[in-house]
Design a protein around this motif. Structure first.
Motif, PDB file in Angstrom:
ATOM      1  N   ASP A  21      -6.466   7.372   8.607  1.00 50.19           N
ATOM      2  CA  ASP A  21      -7.488   7.749   9.585  1.00 50.19           C
ATOM      3  C   ASP A  21      -7.211   9.128  10.172  1.00 50.19           C
ATOM      4  O   ASP A  21      -8.137   9.917  10.427  1.00 50.19           O
ATOM      5  CB  ASP A  21      -7.557   6.712  10.701  1.00 50.19           C
ATOM      6  N   SER A  38       0.830  -1.202   0.000  1.00 48.70           N
ATOM      7  CA  SER A  38       0.000   0.000   0.000  1.00 48.70           C
ATOM      8  C   SER A  38       0.869   1.258   0.000  1.00 48.70           C
ATOM      9  O   SER A  38       2.058   1.214   0.318  1.00 48.70           O
ATOM     10  CB  SER A  38      -0.934   0.018   1.214  1.00 48.70           C
ATOM     11  N   ARG A  64      -8.398  -3.619   0.125  1.00 53.97           N
ATOM     12  CA  ARG A  64      -8.931  -3.873   1.470  1.00 53.97           C
ATOM     13  C   ARG A  64      -9.619  -5.232   1.463  1.00 53.97           C
ATOM     14  O   ARG A  64     -10.699  -5.382   0.888  1.00 53.97           O
ATOM     15  CB  ARG A  64      -9.921  -2.766   1.859  1.00 53.97           C
ATOM     16  N   PRO A  66     -10.369  -2.027   6.652  1.00 57.91           N
ATOM     17  CA  PRO A  66      -9.101  -1.292   6.566  1.00 57.91           C
ATOM     18  C   PRO A  66      -8.196  -1.834   5.457  1.00 57.91           C
ATOM     19  O   PRO A  66      -8.381  -2.941   4.956  1.00 57.91           O
ATOM     20  CB  PRO A  66      -8.475  -1.522   7.947  1.00 57.91           C
ATOM     21  N   ILE A  67      -7.200  -1.045   5.085  1.00 55.75           N
ATOM     22  CA  ILE A  67      -6.224  -1.476   4.087  1.00 55.75           C
ATOM     23  C   ILE A  67      -5.451  -2.674   4.624  1.00 55.75           C
ATOM     24  O   ILE A  67      -5.001  -2.681   5.762  1.00 55.75           O
ATOM     25  CB  ILE A  67      -5.243  -0.330   3.757  1.00 55.75           C
ATOM     26  N   GLN A  79      -3.058   2.486   7.281  1.00 49.34           N
ATOM     27  CA  GLN A  79      -4.441   2.824   7.618  1.00 49.34           C
ATOM     28  C   GLN A  79      -4.498   3.887   8.713  1.00 49.34           C
ATOM     29  O   GLN A  79      -5.339   4.793   8.684  1.00 49.34           O
ATOM     30  CB  GLN A  79      -5.200   1.580   8.064  1.00 49.34           C
ATOM     31  N   THR A 130     -14.319   3.548   8.775  1.00 48.37           N
ATOM     32  CA  THR A 130     -13.660   2.611   7.872  1.00 48.37           C
ATOM     33  C   THR A 130     -14.142   1.205   8.192  1.00 48.37           C
ATOM     34  O   THR A 130     -13.811   0.651   9.245  1.00 48.37           O
ATOM     35  CB  THR A 130     -12.129   2.691   8.030  1.00 48.37           C
ATOM     36  N   ASN A 155      -3.215  -0.935  -2.095  1.00 46.82           N
ATOM     37  CA  ASN A 155      -4.265  -0.283  -1.305  1.00 46.82           C
ATOM     38  C   ASN A 155      -5.574  -1.066  -1.277  1.00 46.82           C
ATOM     39  O   ASN A 155      -6.627  -0.503  -0.961  1.00 46.82           O
ATOM     40  CB  ASN A 155      -4.544   1.141  -1.827  1.00 46.82           C
TER      41      ASN A 155
END
Length: 478
Positions: free
Chosen positions: A403, A395, A434, A415-416, A399, A412, A432
């Protein structure tokens, strides 16, 4: 790693590190002496050309790779910008070949989805230069008052950039696809070109067996002169079939799409001989052979992968985790692959079983199992998850950082990263993405080809590809 806008960028010093360039690094005292000593020792074993390639050769990288069938990885980026082997981008291999071959004038021609590629090049190849004239310069596709079209092909792109390419007093251009994976000393190619007094030299593979023939087949005589360029077998028309009147002792080699062209020949063939040609392979090269120009072949015997399919890309990543010498050698300290330094923390591993895998920087792995996989930087895998024979690209952001930037207070849901209890096998997870909890990505229906882009994934040659930024909800089975 564990086992038309113009950007003008100065090249980094190739001796700053094994894999990464260090921006704005400064050396003094003994360090400079050590570097000088190392360079002097290398020069004793280097190829001596007159004039030197750093003064006489400019590289032209073709950044789009539109002929590569790498969708959906190219949905939001060009082929040259696709991440590979947990740390690099495909373009890094070609730029590194140039730097390791002392070719310091590098142009990159871009058009489709070039934002990611432009950003990477501008960040990766900055700071100290290789000589006062060294640079990496991106030339983006453009429209002009006398031509309202974008680039129509590789030959058209080079023709329309000749106004820029003509500026430097070079004697040859080397044209390079920007998305191929291989290591080559271009100085040997230039040496062969000059030794044969050729107008054009085409780099080719030693054997056509089991090789991609997308750049055509060269029919070559005993003096390495190219007699004919036969187009890809599946699309060969009767007129393009092998000419039986040619030398019966001639041999066939698969072209790599790499061309060394004398500067004056380049200008004449694009502006005078074939002013309307768009493509080197199908128009310009066959045309100059028929005109009787001296076109020679240079045989490359090492590893080469042109990333012509999702399966080829997947296998190239799988080779990066193996200890054999079948694939690209990322641990070659003599000819390293350079890339962008990210200044990420080391990977944190908590009660994890890792087998035959490559792990990038800044990963967060908690109580999971990683088997035969490639994990890119910032990959997060949570408790109980299993990743097997897969490519996880990682990613661009953690995350937690995302945030903190969230000023709207939005929740969210996924999350990633890869959630608790998920199982992933023989898949490519783009950046990226999820992946929720208890998700199974296993190609349960054994689909060979299928597109579910609306749902965030595709299947190509039996490999499931999760799209960049896709969300796969909890308990999903693919």
């Amino acid at each position: 790693m564990l086992k038309a806008a113009t950007l003008s960028i100065k090249l980094p010093n190739r001796r700053l590190g094994r894999h990464d360039f260090k921006p704005n690094a400064k050396f003094s005292g003994p360090t400079n002496s050590y570097l000088l000593q190392c360079n002097q020792q290398e020069e004793q074993h280097s190829i001596v050309l007159n004039p030197p390639v750093n003064q006489s050769v400019a590289a032209i990288l073709l950044g789009d790779g539109h002929e590569a069938k790498l969708w959906p990885l190219t949905k939001r980026r060009s082929a040259a910008a696709i991440p590979i082997a947990a740390k690099y981008r495909l373009v890094d291999a070609v730029v590194s070949n140039c730097i390791n071959s002392n070719i310091t004038k590098i142009y990159v021609l871009t058009q489709y989805n070039s934002t990611s590629l432009n950003s990477h090049l501008s960040k990766a190849y900055t700071s100290a230069g290789l000589g006062k004239d060294g640079f990496v310069e991106v030339i983006a596709a453009y429209q002009s008052p006398d031509n309202h079209n974008w680039f129509q092909g590789d030959a058209d792109a080079v023709r329309r950039c000749l106004w820029e390419l003509e500026d430097y007093p070079v004697t040859e251009f080397i044209i390079l696809p920007g998305h191929h994976l291989y290591a080559m000393d271009y100085q040997k190619l230039i040496q062969s070109h000059r030794g044969n007094k050729a107008d054009v030299t085409i780099s080719a593979l030693a054997s056509t067996k089991n090789q991609d023939k997308g750049f055509g087949i060269l029919q070559v005589n005993s003096e390495n002169r190219v007699l004919q360029l036969i187009q890809e077998i599946e699309t060969t028309s009767p007129k393009e079939k092998e000419d039986e009147s040619l030398d019966p002792s001639s041999m066939k080699f698969a072209s790599m799409g790499i061309y060394v062209v004398n500067k004056d020949v380049m200008i004449r063939m694009l502006r005078e001989y074939f002013p309307g040609a768009n493509n080197f392979r199908t128009e310009v090269i066959p045309g100059i052979i028929s005109l009787g120009l001296k076109v020679h072949a240079y045989t490359h015997e090492g590893y080469w992968e042109n990333m012509g399919s999702i399966k080829a890309f997947y296998e190239a990543n799988m080779e990066s985790k193996r200890s054999t010498n079948m694939g690209y050698n990322y641990f070659d300290t003599e000819s390293p692959m350079y890339t962008m330094p990210r200044c990420l923390p080391p990977t944190r591993v908590t009660d994890v079983v890792i087998t035959d895998s490559v792990i990038g920087e800044g990963c967060l792995l908690n109580r999971c199992r990683i088997i035969g996989s490639v994990l890119g930087h910032r990959t997060r895998i949570k408790d109980g998850a299993v990743v097997e024979d897969s490519v996880i690209m990682g990613s661009d952001i953690y995350q937690e950082d995302l945030d903190r930037r969230n000023t709207q207070g939005m929740q969210t849901t996924v999350p990633i990263g890869i959630g608790e209890g998920s199982f992933i096998r023989k898949a490519i997870i783009d950046k990226n993405a999820r992946i929720g909890k208890r998700v199974m990505i296993i190609n349960k229906d054994n689909v060979e080809e299928g597109s579910r882009e609306a749902d965030g994934y595709c299947t190509n040659e039996g490999i499931v590809i999760v799209l960049k930024g896709a969300i796969i909800p909890d308990d999903t089975i693919l």
